[in-house]
Design a protein around this motif. Structure first.
Motif, short mmCIF file in Angstrom:
data_model
loop_
_atom_site.label_atom_id
_atom_site.label_comp_id
_atom_site.label_asym_id
_atom_site.label_seq_id
_atom_site.Cartn_x
_atom_site.Cartn_y
_atom_site.Cartn_z
N GLU A 47 -36.33 -16.46 41.40
CA GLU A 47 -37.28 -15.52 41.98
C GLU A 47 -38.27 -16.23 42.91
OE1 GLU A 47 -38.96 -13.50 38.61
OE2 GLU A 47 -37.31 -12.05 38.56
N CYS A 48 -37.75 -17.18 43.67
CA CYS A 48 -38.53 -17.86 44.71
C CYS A 48 -37.56 -18.50 45.69
CB CYS A 48 -39.47 -18.91 44.11
SG CYS A 48 -38.63 -20.34 43.40
N VAL A 49 -38.09 -19.01 46.80
CA VAL A 49 -37.24 -19.66 47.79
C VAL A 49 -36.66 -20.95 47.21
CG1 VAL A 49 -37.19 -20.82 50.04
CG2 VAL A 49 -38.47 -18.69 49.75
N VAL A 50 -35.34 -21.15 47.44
CA VAL A 50 -34.64 -22.34 46.96
C VAL A 50 -34.08 -23.09 48.17
CG1 VAL A 50 -32.56 -23.13 45.77
CG2 VAL A 50 -34.05 -21.44 44.70
N GLY A 51 -34.17 -24.42 48.15
CA GLY A 51 -33.65 -25.23 49.24
C GLY A 51 -32.65 -26.26 48.76
N ARG A 97 -42.01 -22.41 44.91
CA ARG A 97 -42.71 -21.39 44.14
C ARG A 97 -44.19 -21.41 44.51
NH1 ARG A 97 -40.91 -18.65 40.18
NH2 ARG A 97 -39.24 -20.09 39.59
N PRO A 98 -44.73 -20.28 44.93
CA PRO A 98 -46.13 -20.28 45.37
C PRO A 98 -47.13 -20.57 44.26
CG PRO A 98 -45.23 -18.04 45.33
CD PRO A 98 -44.08 -18.96 45.09
N GLY A 99 -46.84 -20.18 43.05
CA GLY A 99 -47.75 -20.42 41.93
C GLY A 99 -47.34 -21.64 41.13
N PRO A 100 -47.80 -21.75 39.91
CA PRO A 100 -47.42 -22.88 39.04
C PRO A 100 -45.95 -22.80 38.66
CG PRO A 100 -48.67 -21.24 37.81
CD PRO A 100 -48.77 -20.84 39.24
N PRO A 101 -45.31 -23.95 38.35
CA PRO A 101 -43.89 -23.95 37.97
C PRO A 101 -43.62 -23.04 36.79
CG PRO A 101 -44.69 -26.17 38.32
CD PRO A 101 -45.90 -25.29 38.33
N GLY A 102 -42.46 -22.38 36.81
CA GLY A 102 -42.05 -21.54 35.71
C GLY A 102 -41.50 -22.37 34.56
N PRO A 103 -41.39 -21.78 33.38
CA PRO A 103 -40.93 -22.53 32.21
C PRO A 103 -39.48 -23.01 32.32
CG PRO A 103 -41.09 -20.18 31.72
CD PRO A 103 -41.73 -20.38 33.04
N LEU A 104 -38.68 -22.36 33.17
CA LEU A 104 -37.26 -22.73 33.29
C LEU A 104 -36.96 -23.44 34.62
CD1 LEU A 104 -35.55 -19.55 31.80
CD2 LEU A 104 -35.93 -21.75 30.68
N ASP A 105 -37.99 -23.76 35.40
CA ASP A 105 -37.75 -24.38 36.71
C ASP A 105 -36.99 -25.70 36.58
OD1 ASP A 105 -38.98 -22.27 37.84
OD2 ASP A 105 -40.64 -23.38 38.75
#
Length: 344
Positions: A47-51, A97-105
């Motif tokens: 749910e964010c841009v991936v490169g 990810r614009p905010g803090p890293p997600g738990p599964l990043d």
């Protein structure tokens, strides 16, 4: 399956999520997706841009959660992981990810990097001529071990059964154009390396090169030895002989191994340097040494043979020996060749 479902039901949400991430990427790899599809699927999951970027080709793929390719300047990566293949870093994957890293990043990036490595190995590099100079240098370096050289060749698109020829080039033309001319229908890669262009090719067709391109072609099967030979052959090129194959030099190649101080101090070579101060005399000496005949040199220069004879007589006085004698022609040819090597 029921036993597995029971076990999963006892896991906490984060562990269960990590397992689902693994299963997600296992499914993608079974479907043999390419890099753009891998990026799109990962962006939807995260749910964010991936490169994704591969060093060997310079290719970068970025996708947004809605499945579209992102071409705008990239935002700073919130987290990233290197892509490794056979213990060698071949690229990078990241999340924006614009905010803090997600738990599964972390789990997403780890599995994305593994999947990207599998895609790179399966589909090989993009069909472009220009390559990462670091990979090319790894191929031609005498300090590389065979395993590292084989990995670099594979990443560049050369299969283990393909011969690799090494060409050293100097030209104002773009290297990708030269590479395409040398090897139009088979794998070819090119990269600038310090003051020389390097072309790795499976076949070499020098007849297609424009006359302003200087090229030295190595003969050895090993790319590192072939590179040294190509550099040596390049030193022997002239405006009248813009392409030189190392195996055609024969014993002349030994001249390149003579220390520069010894060459500079030789009387014959110093005398050729004096002749070179006059463009007409230098052209006459070159034509005579190349043809070995006064009349053929006159044809090359578009002069009457008597005019060439008078020039050779004057040049002989500067050199200190008779050019029309067999020994004199040999001395002049060696001195002229060595002077060109010294002059660069």
């Amino acid at each position: 399956m029921e036993a597995l479902a029971v076990r999963l039901s006892h896991l906490d949400a984060e562990a269960e999520g990590a397992i689902r991430v693994v299963m997600f990427y296992d499914t993608l790899m079974r479907r043999r997706v390419d890099l753009p599809a891998l990026a799109r699927a990962s962006a939807g999951l995260a749910e964010c841009v991936v490169g994704i970027r591969l060093h060997g080709t310079g290719r970068t793929v970025r996708a947004s959660p809605d499945g579209r390719e992102v071409s705008a300047p990239s935002s700073p990566a919130s987290s990233s992981v290197p892509i490794t293949l056979d213990d060698e870093e071949i690229g990078t994957v990241w999340l924006e990810r614009p905010g803090p890293p997600g738990p599964l990043d972390e789990a997403v990036l780890d599995r994305l990097a593994i999947a990207a490595a599998a895609v790179a190995e399966r589909y090989g590099p993009a069909r472009t001529t220009m390559a990462d100079p670091a990979l090319v240098e790894l191929v031609i370096s005498s300090g590389s071990d065979e395993a590292a050289r084989a990995r670099a060749l594979r990443l560049l698109g050369f299969g283990p059964d393909l011969p690799v020829r090494v060409v050293a080039v100097r030209s104002r033309l773009p290297l990708d154009r030269i590479g395409a001319l040398l090897c139009p229908a088979r794998p070819v890669k090119a990269a600038p390396l310090r003051d020389v262009g390097v072309v790795l090719a499976t076949t070499v067709d020098t007849d297609r090169l424009p006359p302003e391109v200087r090229a030295g072609i190595g003969a050895a099967k090993s790319p590192d030895r072939s590179w040294q030979q190509a550099r040596t052959a390049l030193r022997f090129t002239t405006p009248g002989r813009p392409v030189v194959r190392y195996d055609a030099l024969g014993a002349l190649a030994l001249l390149a191994e003579i220390p520069r101080n010894a060459v500079r101090d030789n009387a014959d070579i110093a005398a050729v340097g004096c002749v070179a101060g006059h463009a007409e005399d230098l052209a006459t000496l070159e034509a005579y040494c190349a043809t070995g005949s006064l009349r053929r040199a006159a044809d090359v220069l578009h002069l009457h043979h008597s005019s060439v004879a008078r020039r050779l007589e004057q040049i002989g006085k500067t050199l200190g020996f008779d050019l029309t004698e067999s020994a004199g022609l040999t001395r002049a040819t060696l001195a002229l060749t060595a002077w060109r090597l010294l002059d660069g």
